[in-house]
Design a protein around this motif. Structure first.
Motif, PDB file in Angstrom:
ATOM      1  N   ASP A 147       2.754  -9.667   4.943  1.00  0.00           N
ATOM      2  CA  ASP A 147       3.322  -8.523   4.580  1.00  0.00           C
ATOM      3  C   ASP A 147       2.586  -7.763   3.594  1.00  0.00           C
ATOM      4  O   ASP A 147       2.595  -6.414   3.590  1.00  0.00           O
ATOM      5  N   GLN A 148       1.526  -8.205   2.716  1.00  0.00           N
ATOM      6  CA  GLN A 148       0.759  -7.289   2.092  1.00  0.00           C
ATOM      7  C   GLN A 148      -0.144  -6.661   2.914  1.00  0.00           C
ATOM      8  O   GLN A 148      -0.534  -5.383   2.599  1.00  0.00           O
ATOM      9  N   TYR A 149      -0.550  -7.102   4.108  1.00  0.00           N
ATOM     10  CA  TYR A 149      -1.632  -6.456   4.962  1.00  0.00           C
ATOM     11  C   TYR A 149      -0.786  -5.525   5.839  1.00  0.00           C
ATOM     12  O   TYR A 149      -1.228  -4.233   6.180  1.00  0.00           O
ATOM     13  N   ASP A 165       1.745  -3.526   4.924  1.00  0.00           N
ATOM     14  CA  ASP A 165       1.903  -2.276   4.047  1.00  0.00           C
ATOM     15  C   ASP A 165       0.462  -1.637   4.111  1.00  0.00           C
ATOM     16  O   ASP A 165       0.456  -0.092   4.312  1.00  0.00           O
TER      17      ASP A 165
END
Length: 119
Positions: A87-89, A91
């Motif tokens: 998820d963080q990558y 975004d």
């Protein structure tokens, strides 16, 4: 998922035979170890050891039904790993793609200027 469970999942996925075994179980829900044996050139004991690693990692579940143990793929550990890092990558790369789109759509920039802007 704690660090020890995470280590077990990565350990299980680190071996190509276990990845193949996991793929086969996912493709054939309810299959047994005997049914999967023909796909491997290793002994039944060796295959059982690989299966145990997948069971310990929680990637496979087995239900005892009489003398057989149907096997089922459990995607939850992989989903937890994806949520933790994916998820963080996602975004980050979505925003980078939007910047690239905006830069490409500007008619006054040359290719070398676009590359310089993005780096």
């Amino acid at each position: 998922m704690n660090e020890q469970q995470l280590d077990l999942v990565f350990l299980a996925l680190a071996n190509s035979s276990r990845r193949l075994l996991l793929d086969l179980i996912a493709a054939r829900p309810g299959c047994t170890l005997s049914q999967l044996q023909a796909e491997f050139s290793i002994s039944r004991i060796g295959l059982m050891k690989h299966l145990q690693v997948l069971l310990d990692a929680g990637l496979v579940m087995a239900q005892k039904q009489g003398r057989e143990r149907p096997l089922y793929f459990n995607p939850v550990p992989l989903q937890q790993i994806h949520q933790r890092w994916g998820d963080q990558y996602r975004d980050f790369w979505a925003s980078q793609l939007l910047r690239l789109k905006a830069a490409v759509e500007q008619p006054d920039h040359t290719t070398t200027e676009l590359t310089k802007d993005l780096l």
